[in-house]
Design a protein around this motif. Structure first.
Motif: not given
Length: 301
Positions: A35-41, A59-62
């Motif tokens: 998430t911190k590196n703006s990687l969605e998956k 996808y850790p954040n969906g």
């Protein structure tokens, strides 16, 4: 624990299993950095089973493309140069795993479907049977999985054991059932013959195969299923040599995830889950501890 989510004719079955995934396991560390590196998956490395290469997409954040915001998402993806083209199709059943690191067991997800041809009317009640659903992979659809895998709050709560020290462990089991173009597969079907041999595989520098006798063998003919581990090329072993092996054979329960040896009556009973659509799956783990040779042959040399 068993949980059923009904969506039209599809059912998402969630169970807990002590057995690890058969085909692939991946450990993802520093999940928060995605998430911190703006990687969605996160996409795993390739693994091969059923003659095809696969990977997991997490996808850790969906999955935002599916408008998922409050769940994690997990998918099985076909990858590599042998992925089917638009004109061909590969059918597979699969299960995806998430490790509970506190209890050392796995949360298992799979897709089932109502078996309409086995709908039974019992007095005033309907009895429905479920079987694993074959998912169709092709050039325009290379991934299947779960948009709503685990609620984000459940995933991140340390007491649940799914994310510990910013680390989670995922896994997969994949069984190719049929192909529309080549007809290849890793399954044994039409279980009315005397015996069947698996494809040859290598363990401890020796070639092996699994032998299945669906009607039994020796003293078990007509009463029990018979399953053997055998050398694929026994005549290639030098005279007087012996191989010491530790192995375990399993018959896969495609519905309840119970792996065991059973009588023919239970084996053929559809509701037990060992035979679905005239197909069963078996697996083996082989450890070669040592090989002994004929010393007299060595002295003569």
């Amino acid at each position: 624990m068993t949980s059923l989510n009904f969506n039209d004719q599809n059912v998402i079955l969630r169970t807990i299993s002590d057995a690890p995934p058969t085909h692939y396991t991946v450990k993802i560390q520093s999940v928060s950095l995605l998430t911190k590196n703006s990687l969605e998956k996160y996409k795993s490395g390739d693994f091969e089973t059923g003659g095809y290469k696969w990977k997991l997409a997490f996808y850790p954040n969906g999955n935002k493309n599916k408008n998922v915001t409050d769940h994690t998402s997990l998918y099985l993806v076909m990858s590599g140069s042998n992925a089917p083209q638009i004109s061909s199709e590969v059918y597979a059943v699969f299960r995806l795993f998430l490790l509970d690191q506190n209890n050392r067991n796995y949360l298992v997800f799979e897709v089932l479907i109502f078996a309409k041809h086995r709908l039974i009317f019992l007095y005033a009640f309907h009895v429905h049977f479920l079987e694993q659903k074959e998912m169709r992979f092709h050039g325009l659809k290379l991934e299947w999985g779960f948009d709503l895998f685990v609620p984000h709050g459940v995933f991140t709560e340390a007491s649940n054991g799914l994310l510990i020290d910013d680390t989670c462990v995922l896994g997969a089991e994949v069984f190719v059932s049929k192909e529309s173009s080549t007809g290849k597969g890793e399954c044994l079907s039409m279980l009315d013959g005397e015996s069947y041999d698996s494809k040859v595989f290598t363990a401890g520098d020796q070639k092996w195969k699994i032998q299945l006798y669906p009607k039994g063998k020796s003293n078990g003919v007509g009463t029990h299923l018979a399953l053997y581990l055998a050398l694929a090329e026994p005549k290639s072993l030098p005279r007087g040599w012996k191989i010491y092996v530790e192995f375990s054979l399993r018959l896969l329960d495609q519905v309840h995830a119970r792996h065991q040896f059973i009588t023919l009556g239970h084996f053929k009973q559809a509701s037990m889950g060992f035979v679905l659509k005239d197909t069963c799956f078996v697996e083996v783990e082989v450890t070669v501890h040592g090989i002994t040779s004929d010393c007299s042959q060595i002295v003569k040399q």
